[in-house]
Design a protein around this motif. Structure first.
Motif, PDB file in Angstrom:
ATOM      1  N   VAL A 168      -1.867   3.007   7.908  1.00 42.10           N
ATOM      2  CA  VAL A 168      -0.756   3.460   6.919  1.00 42.10           C
ATOM      3  C   VAL A 168      -0.811   5.064   7.239  1.00 42.10           C
ATOM      4  O   VAL A 168       0.043   5.859   7.174  1.00 42.10           O
ATOM      5  CB  VAL A 168      -1.425   3.323   5.397  1.00 42.10           C
ATOM      6  CG1 VAL A 168      -0.832   4.180   4.448  1.00 42.10           C
ATOM      7  CG2 VAL A 168      -1.031   1.963   5.004  1.00 42.10           C
ATOM      8  N   TYR A 169      -2.217   5.655   7.710  1.00 43.93           N
ATOM      9  CA  TYR A 169      -2.098   6.959   7.900  1.00 43.93           C
ATOM     10  C   TYR A 169      -1.429   7.481   9.130  1.00 43.93           C
ATOM     11  O   TYR A 169      -0.666   8.403   9.019  1.00 43.93           O
ATOM     12  CB  TYR A 169      -3.863   7.329   8.134  1.00 43.93           C
ATOM     13  CG  TYR A 169      -3.873   8.682   8.652  1.00 43.93           C
ATOM     14  CD1 TYR A 169      -3.945   9.717   7.714  1.00 43.93           C
ATOM     15  CD2 TYR A 169      -4.098   9.009   9.901  1.00 43.93           C
ATOM     16  CE1 TYR A 169      -4.384  11.196   8.306  1.00 43.93           C
ATOM     17  CE2 TYR A 169      -4.259  10.365  10.474  1.00 43.93           C
ATOM     18  CZ  TYR A 169      -4.336  11.419   9.315  1.00 43.93           C
ATOM     19  OH  TYR A 169      -4.782  12.598  10.016  1.00 43.93           O
ATOM     20  N   ALA A 219       2.414   7.087   8.232  1.00 42.97           N
ATOM     21  CA  ALA A 219       3.039   7.961   7.405  1.00 42.97           C
ATOM     22  C   ALA A 219       3.328   9.359   8.225  1.00 42.97           C
ATOM     23  O   ALA A 219       4.041  10.270   7.898  1.00 42.97           O
ATOM     24  CB  ALA A 219       2.081   8.355   6.209  1.00 42.97           C
ATOM     25  N   GLN A 266      -1.898   4.438  -1.792  1.00 45.24           N
ATOM     26  CA  GLN A 266      -1.543   4.909  -0.422  1.00 45.24           C
ATOM     27  C   GLN A 266      -2.305   6.285  -0.313  1.00 45.24           C
ATOM     28  O   GLN A 266      -2.892   6.619   0.638  1.00 45.24           O
ATOM     29  CB  GLN A 266      -0.077   5.299  -0.600  1.00 45.24           C
ATOM     30  CG  GLN A 266       0.115   5.870   0.656  1.00 45.24           C
ATOM     31  CD  GLN A 266       1.739   6.725   0.670  1.00 45.24           C
ATOM     32  OE1 GLN A 266       2.034   7.149  -0.418  1.00 45.24           O
ATOM     33  NE2 GLN A 266       2.449   6.442   1.678  1.00 45.24           N
ATOM     34  N   SER A 267      -2.511   6.965  -1.321  1.00 47.06           N
ATOM     35  CA  SER A 267      -3.343   8.306  -1.379  1.00 47.06           C
ATOM     36  C   SER A 267      -4.791   8.025  -0.848  1.00 47.06           C
ATOM     37  O   SER A 267      -5.197   8.447  -0.034  1.00 47.06           O
ATOM     38  CB  SER A 267      -3.425   8.867  -2.920  1.00 47.06           C
ATOM     39  OG  SER A 267      -4.219  10.103  -2.814  1.00 47.06           O
ATOM     40  N   ILE A 318       0.794  -1.237  -0.150  1.00 53.67           N
ATOM     41  CA  ILE A 318      -0.059   0.163  -0.136  1.00 53.67           C
ATOM     42  C   ILE A 318       1.041   1.249   0.021  1.00 53.67           C
ATOM     43  O   ILE A 318       0.659   2.255  -0.781  1.00 53.67           O
ATOM     44  CB  ILE A 318      -1.154   0.167   1.144  1.00 53.67           C
ATOM     45  CG1 ILE A 318      -2.150  -1.026   1.026  1.00 53.67           C
ATOM     46  CG2 ILE A 318      -1.645   1.380   1.397  1.00 53.67           C
ATOM     47  CD1 ILE A 318      -2.803  -1.286   2.239  1.00 53.67           C
ATOM     48  N   GLU A 319       1.915   1.392   1.048  1.00 48.06           N
ATOM     49  CA  GLU A 319       2.860   2.320   0.834  1.00 48.06           C
ATOM     50  C   GLU A 319       3.611   2.607  -0.296  1.00 48.06           C
ATOM     51  O   GLU A 319       4.147   3.636  -0.783  1.00 48.06           O
ATOM     52  CB  GLU A 319       3.865   2.584   2.085  1.00 48.06           C
ATOM     53  CG  GLU A 319       2.985   2.461   3.410  1.00 48.06           C
ATOM     54  CD  GLU A 319       4.082   3.034   4.481  1.00 48.06           C
ATOM     55  OE1 GLU A 319       4.977   2.849   4.535  1.00 48.06           O
ATOM     56  OE2 GLU A 319       3.283   3.712   5.471  1.00 48.06           O
ATOM     57  N   GLN A 320       3.667   1.506  -1.190  1.00 47.69           N
ATOM     58  CA  GLN A 320       4.629   1.499  -2.225  1.00 47.69           C
ATOM     59  C   GLN A 320       3.951   2.054  -3.485  1.00 47.69           C
ATOM     60  O   GLN A 320       4.383   2.556  -4.636  1.00 47.69           O
ATOM     61  CB  GLN A 320       5.530   0.165  -2.399  1.00 47.69           C
ATOM     62  CG  GLN A 320       6.523  -0.200  -1.621  1.00 47.69           C
ATOM     63  CD  GLN A 320       6.931  -1.487  -1.423  1.00 47.69           C
ATOM     64  OE1 GLN A 320       6.729  -1.944  -2.286  1.00 47.69           O
ATOM     65  NE2 GLN A 320       7.976  -1.719  -0.487  1.00 47.69           N
ATOM     66  N   ASP A 321       2.647   1.988  -3.517  1.00 46.59           N
ATOM     67  CA  ASP A 321       1.770   2.272  -4.510  1.00 46.59           C
ATOM     68  C   ASP A 321       1.037   3.582  -4.165  1.00 46.59           C
ATOM     69  O   ASP A 321       0.166   3.866  -3.413  1.00 46.59           O
ATOM     70  CB  ASP A 321       0.491   1.163  -4.680  1.00 46.59           C
ATOM     71  CG  ASP A 321      -0.384   1.342  -6.114  1.00 46.59           C
ATOM     72  OD1 ASP A 321      -0.414   2.544  -6.282  1.00 46.59           O
ATOM     73  OD2 ASP A 321      -0.949   0.532  -6.365  1.00 46.59           O
ATOM     74  N   LEU A 360      -4.576   7.029   2.896  1.00 45.38           N
ATOM     75  CA  LEU A 360      -4.637   8.391   3.619  1.00 45.38           C
ATOM     76  C   LEU A 360      -5.806   8.975   3.682  1.00 45.38           C
ATOM     77  O   LEU A 360      -6.087   9.402   4.993  1.00 45.38           O
ATOM     78  CB  LEU A 360      -3.369   9.091   3.057  1.00 45.38           C
ATOM     79  CG  LEU A 360      -2.049   8.501   3.149  1.00 45.38           C
ATOM     80  CD1 LEU A 360      -0.826   9.417   2.300  1.00 45.38           C
ATOM     81  CD2 LEU A 360      -1.596   8.190   4.587  1.00 45.38           C
TER      82      LEU A 360
END
Length: 289
Positions: free
Chosen positions: A280-281, A284, A106-107, A99-102, A110
């Motif tokens: 992820v939020y 980040a 990722q957007s 998820i963080e690499q896409d 977030l």
């Protein structure tokens, strides 16, 4: 001809209404006001014809245009669920690292995580996640449990802290004063020792007396040098980050009463993909590993 009285000053008939010597004049309504009033009546009549307006016993008038706010809302919700369903499916099938690499995924995570945070977490951790006294700051890179990896953050969110969940984060600071384990003098000395650990001016004699006491009572969790142990949820006493406050009164109170907060286990309240987005939020924004 009217037999009503005429106001001597204005020459206008009165309505015969009088209050405390003040007479009401019978002036006609302003033309602009009448125009606005009758235009409003006309608009209302047209609205009654075109839009749902009149309730009945079992139903209501549908209007010539057949408009329905309820139907429009239901359509918008279906569209929103379709969009969310696509995003949720992608979150479900992707790992946290993926998820963080896409960037696109990722957007989405977030945006969803920020919304969920505002609804469920901001009450305690604050709108910006900076926390407060007794509530962890989620904007720094200081972690009470683990080192802030994605999997560690997800575990804390899913299972909570000090809950009934069998996999919850669990730690217990003893209430040394309340439970009679240490006397007030020892607690006062130990407070000075903790102040000294955080590299602040302290009573040297008191800290010296408390040094063996710290090793005996506190080092098992906080470490011999007071640097803490993230595997046990034991905070670092040598930095400037304090969950319950850094003053002597705050430290003495913590040693005396052994406070420990509770964080809900969100695994039973939020879907797995929502927890991923929230993870992820937080990761980040906090700068975890």
């Amino acid at each position: 001809m009217s037999d009503r009285k005429i106001d001597e000053v204005t020459g206008v008939e009165t309505t015969e209404h009088e209050w405390d010597g003040i007479r009401e004049l019978d002036n006609p309504l302003p033309r602009w006001w009448l125009v606005v009033m009758w235009a409003s009546v006309a608009v209302a009549a047209v609205y009654w014809l075109l839009m749902p307006a009149w309730p009945g016993i079992h139903d209501y008038t549908k209007g010539l245009l057949g408009k329905s706010d309820r139907a429009q809302l239901a359509q918008e919700l279906r569209q929103l669920q379709a969009v969310r369903g696509q995003g949720a499916a992608r979150l479900t099938n992707a790992s946290l690292e993926q998820i963080e690499q896409d960037p696109e995924l990722q957007s989405y995570a977030l945006a969803l995580g920020g919304s969920v945070f505002g609804d469920n977490c901001a009450t305690c951790h604050g709108t910006g996640g900076t926390g407060g006294k007794g509530y962890a700051n989620l904007r720094d890179d200081v972690w009470l449990w683990g080192s802030g990896t994605l999997s560690e953050v997800e575990h804390t969110i899913t299972h909570g802290v000090r809950t009934a969940d069998p996999d919850t984060r669990q730690s217990q600071m003893p209430a040394f004063g309340r439970d009679g384990m240490l006397n007030p003098g020892q607690i006062k000395d130990l407070t000075e020792y903790v102040v000294a650990l955080s590299r602040r001016p302290a009573d040297t004699a008191a800290a010296g007396r408390a040094a063996p006491l710290f090793q005996e009572q506190c080092a098992a969790c906080h470490g011999a040098n007071g640097a803490g142990d993230p595997t046990k949820g034991a905070p670092n006493l040598t930095d400037a980050e304090w969950l319950y406050g850094s003053s002597r009164d705050d430290i003495r109170g913590q040693i005396h009463a052994g406070r420990g907060g509770v964080m809900p286990s969100w695994g039973t309240r939020l879907s797995p993909e929502t927890i991923k987005a929230l993870t992820v939020y937080i990761h980040a924004n906090a700068g975890g590993r």
